[in-house]
Design a protein around this motif. Structure first.
Motif, PDB file in Angstrom:
ATOM      1  N   LEU A   1       0.790  -1.227   0.000  1.00 42.35           N
ATOM      2  CA  LEU A   1       0.000   0.000   0.000  1.00 42.35           C
ATOM      3  C   LEU A   1       0.824   1.280   0.000  1.00 42.35           C
ATOM      4  N   TYR A   2       1.868   1.315   0.878  1.00 36.56           N
ATOM      5  CA  TYR A   2       2.568   2.587   1.058  1.00 36.56           C
ATOM      6  C   TYR A   2       4.010   2.568   0.569  1.00 36.56           C
ATOM      7  N   GLU A   3       4.404   1.488  -0.120  1.00 37.67           N
ATOM      8  CA  GLU A   3       5.703   1.488  -0.793  1.00 37.67           C
ATOM      9  C   GLU A   3       5.540   1.080  -2.264  1.00 37.67           C
ATOM     10  N   ALA A   4       5.104  -0.155  -2.533  1.00 33.25           N
ATOM     11  CA  ALA A   4       5.078  -0.657  -3.909  1.00 33.25           C
ATOM     12  C   ALA A   4       4.086   0.087  -4.794  1.00 33.25           C
ATOM     13  N   ALA A   5       2.843   0.300  -4.323  1.00 30.49           N
ATOM     14  CA  ALA A   5       1.827   0.911  -5.190  1.00 30.49           C
ATOM     15  C   ALA A   5       2.165   2.358  -5.567  1.00 30.49           C
ATOM     16  N   PRO A   6       2.584   3.224  -4.614  1.00 29.17           N
ATOM     17  CA  PRO A   6       2.977   4.572  -5.039  1.00 29.17           C
ATOM     18  C   PRO A   6       4.169   4.568  -6.006  1.00 29.17           C
ATOM     19  N   ILE A   7       5.177   3.749  -5.711  1.00 32.15           N
ATOM     20  CA  ILE A   7       6.362   3.671  -6.598  1.00 32.15           C
ATOM     21  C   ILE A   7       5.932   3.170  -7.976  1.00 32.15           C
ATOM     22  N   ALA A   8       5.002   2.185  -8.001  1.00 34.96           N
ATOM     23  CA  ALA A   8       4.564   1.625  -9.287  1.00 34.96           C
ATOM     24  C   ALA A   8       3.884   2.690 -10.140  1.00 34.96           C
ATOM     25  N   MET A   9       3.054   3.540  -9.521  1.00 35.61           N
ATOM     26  CA  MET A   9       2.379   4.607 -10.295  1.00 35.61           C
ATOM     27  C   MET A   9       3.415   5.583 -10.852  1.00 35.61           C
TER      28      MET A   9
ATOM     29  N   GLN B   1       4.072   6.026 -14.898  1.00 37.78           N
ATOM     30  CA  GLN B   1       3.879   7.365 -15.450  1.00 37.78           C
ATOM     31  C   GLN B   1       5.165   7.911 -16.078  1.00 37.78           C
ATOM     32  N   ALA B   2       6.288   7.261 -15.789  1.00 37.26           N
ATOM     33  CA  ALA B   2       7.572   7.694 -16.378  1.00 37.26           C
ATOM     34  C   ALA B   2       8.046   6.686 -17.429  1.00 37.26           C
ATOM     35  N   GLY B   3       7.116   5.819 -17.889  1.00 42.18           N
ATOM     36  CA  GLY B   3       7.440   4.884 -18.971  1.00 42.18           C
ATOM     37  C   GLY B   3       8.196   3.654 -18.524  1.00 42.18           C
ATOM     38  N   ALA B   4       8.241   3.389 -17.217  1.00 31.76           N
ATOM     39  CA  ALA B   4       8.924   2.195 -16.699  1.00 31.76           C
ATOM     40  C   ALA B   4       7.882   1.166 -16.274  1.00 31.76           C
ATOM     41  N   GLY B   5       8.365   0.024 -15.754  1.00 32.68           N
ATOM     42  CA  GLY B   5       7.440  -1.036 -15.339  1.00 32.68           C
ATOM     43  C   GLY B   5       7.557  -1.311 -13.848  1.00 32.68           C
ATOM     44  N   ALA B   6       6.540  -1.975 -13.278  1.00 30.38           N
ATOM     45  CA  ALA B   6       6.575  -2.345 -11.849  1.00 30.38           C
ATOM     46  C   ALA B   6       5.698  -3.578 -11.656  1.00 30.38           C
ATOM     47  N   THR B   7       6.334  -4.670 -11.212  1.00 32.51           N
ATOM     48  CA  THR B   7       5.589  -5.935 -11.046  1.00 32.51           C
ATOM     49  C   THR B   7       5.977  -6.576  -9.719  1.00 32.51           C
ATOM     50  N   ASP B   8       5.310  -7.710  -9.435  1.00 34.68           N
ATOM     51  CA  ASP B   8       5.730  -8.520  -8.274  1.00 34.68           C
ATOM     52  C   ASP B   8       6.645  -9.638  -8.761  1.00 34.68           C
TER      53      ASP B   8
ATOM     54  N   THR C   1      -5.132  -6.940   0.832  1.00 38.29           N
ATOM     55  CA  THR C   1      -6.136  -7.519   1.742  1.00 38.29           C
ATOM     56  C   THR C   1      -5.867  -7.018   3.164  1.00 38.29           C
ATOM     57  N   GLY C   2      -4.667  -6.480   3.397  1.00 38.09           N
ATOM     58  CA  GLY C   2      -4.367  -5.920   4.724  1.00 38.09           C
ATOM     59  C   GLY C   2      -3.490  -4.699   4.522  1.00 38.09           C
ATOM     60  N   ILE C   3      -3.523  -3.732   5.452  1.00 37.14           N
ATOM     61  CA  ILE C   3      -2.823  -2.467   5.152  1.00 37.14           C
ATOM     62  C   ILE C   3      -1.308  -2.606   5.252  1.00 37.14           C
ATOM     63  N   HIS C   4      -0.807  -3.680   5.860  1.00 36.62           N
ATOM     64  CA  HIS C   4       0.659  -3.868   5.926  1.00 36.62           C
ATOM     65  C   HIS C   4       1.108  -5.063   5.093  1.00 36.62           C
ATOM     66  N   GLU C   5       0.260  -5.446   4.158  1.00 40.02           N
ATOM     67  CA  GLU C   5       0.578  -6.610   3.309  1.00 40.02           C
ATOM     68  C   GLU C   5       1.858  -6.384   2.520  1.00 40.02           C
ATOM     69  N   ARG C   6       2.728  -7.397   2.492  1.00 37.76           N
ATOM     70  CA  ARG C   6       3.976  -7.282   1.741  1.00 37.76           C
ATOM     71  C   ARG C   6       3.798  -7.820   0.321  1.00 37.76           C
ATOM     72  N   VAL C   7       4.668  -7.391  -0.564  1.00 41.50           N
ATOM     73  CA  VAL C   7       4.622  -7.883  -1.947  1.00 41.50           C
ATOM     74  C   VAL C   7       6.037  -7.871  -2.531  1.00 41.50           C
ATOM     75  N   PRO C   8       6.415  -8.904  -3.280  1.00 38.62           N
ATOM     76  CA  PRO C   8       7.711  -8.827  -3.962  1.00 38.62           C
ATOM     77  C   PRO C   8       7.671  -7.650  -4.940  1.00 38.62           C
ATOM     78  N   LEU C   9       8.784  -6.942  -5.142  1.00 39.48           N
ATOM     79  CA  LEU C   9       8.751  -5.736  -5.971  1.00 39.48           C
ATOM     80  C   LEU C   9       9.923  -5.710  -6.945  1.00 39.48           C
ATOM     81  N   VAL C  10       9.559  -5.554  -8.215  1.00 37.23           N
ATOM     82  CA  VAL C  10      10.553  -5.377  -9.289  1.00 37.23           C
ATOM     83  C   VAL C  10      10.119  -4.138 -10.058  1.00 37.23           C
TER      84      VAL C  10
END
Ligand code: AHG
Ligand code: MN
Ligand code: MN
Ligand code: MN
Length: 319
Positions: free
Chosen positions: A262-270, A274-281, A292-301
């Motif tokens: 929520l507060y790391e991956a999703a903002p960075i992904a947007m 918006q700068a022509g790059a990609g963001a996935t798990d 599903t939870g506000i502190h849910e973790r996700v792999p980030l690339v």
């Protein structure tokens, strides 16, 4: 006409929230800029709900941004440093997910840290996490502040990604990069290589083949940077390309990596998209994933499209 006015007022509300966070960031930047003269900012306290030990500056930043958001059109806040959703102004139109101080392991050793935020519509009358279980595509705006040699606000309102730099004499952010465009191909990668012994095969193959080019399909040689601060690595990738990876690994509690959706991956992904790059798990687009939870973790690339696509090839081979 009514829709246009509504859209305009919506943008005005988003702008008010960005201004509130920017104002808090100027104060936080001034505390950080005093280093040890501001006291022991790395002093450790309680454990937060994600299991991180809170440092003094984590708490200072959390309190300052929360105070600023209380005076903005914000109904709810999901903060790394708060167990559950904080209800600020009932009936207000917006909800904010925030990492008040990112890169906490860099506090006290004069290395770059930051603040990350994502702004989305508040679910009317929400009593639970409803405002935060929408996918990242629901974000109206996202950004981070890097407290580095310069204090920079990296921001997207959905029309490209910009950088503003703090003019300390005026206490105002000035536009320096109106439209970032991330190079398609990377020359640098960022990963915590000390975790190599914990990686499962796809990520190990990707690093060996795609990045180190030992027997890789591509004859590129890469350099490596790992700053221990997501915002600093993200700003470098936005400005000169590269690929950042924090994959899941076999350590206890790290199956989904270390970073929060929520507060790391999703903002960075947007900001990246918006700068022509990609963001996935590794495989799925981050902005399509619903928390599903506000502190849910996700792999980030994230980063240069060529490398993000290459990771997907390896991860795709995993199943
Ligand atoms: P935070 O300080 O907000 O908890 O985030 C720290 C994150 C991120 O900034 C950085 O990329 C990552 O932790 C570093 O993790 P390792 O210490 O495992 O390398
Ligand atoms: Mn933390
Ligand atoms: Mn963080
Ligand atoms: Mn943090």
């Amino acid at each position: 006409m009514a829709q246009a006015v509504a859209a305009e007022s919506g943008l005005a509300d988003v702008a008010a929230v960005v201004a509130a966070i920017a104002g808090a960031a100027i104060d936080i930047s001034e505390v950080i800029g005093r280093g040890a003269l501001a006291g022991d900012l790395a002093a450790t306290g309680e454990q937060n709900s994600d299991g991180d030990v809170q440092k003094a500056l984590d708490v200072i930043a959390h309190q300052r941004v929360t105070e600023a958001l209380q005076a903005a059109p914000v109904a709810e806040v999901a903060s790394e440093e708060a167990e559950d959703v904080m209800r600020l102004n009932p009936g207000a139109p917006l909800a904010v997910a925030i990492d008040p101080l990112d890169g906490s392991s860099n506090i006290g050793v004069n290395m770059a840290v930051g603040t990350i935020f994502g702004i989305r519509p508040a679910a009317p009358g929400a009593t639970g996490h409803e405002s935060f279980t929408t996918p990242g595509t629901a974000q109206l705006a996202a950004g981070f502040v890097t407290y580095g040699p310069a204090t920079a606000l990296v921001l997207t309102l959905g029309e490209g990604t910009q950088i503003f730099v703090l003019d300390r004499s005026e206490r105002a952010f000035r536009l320096t990069h109106p439209s970032l465009d991330v190079p398609v191909s990377a020359k640098e990668y960022a990963i915590n290589a000390s975790n190599a012994r914990h990686w499962d095969t796809p990520i190990r193959s990707f690093v060996e083949d795609c990045l180190r080019g030992t027997e890789g399909p591509r004859d590129k040689d890469f350099n490596m940077r790992w700053l221990g601060s997501l915002v600093a690595d993200a700003q470098r990738v936005l400005m000169r390309g590269g690929v950042f990876l924090y994959p899941g690994d076999n350590r206890k509690g790290y199956a989904q990596g270390r970073l929060r959706l929520l507060y790391e991956a999703a903002p960075i992904a947007m900001l990246m998209e918006q700068a022509g790059a990609g963001a996935t798990d590794g495989e799925r687009r981050i902005l399509d994933i619903e928390a599903t939870g506000i502190h849910e973790r996700v792999p980030l690339v994230f980063g240069s499209q060529e490398e993000v696509a290459c990771v997907a090839k390896y991860f795709g081979g995993r199943n």
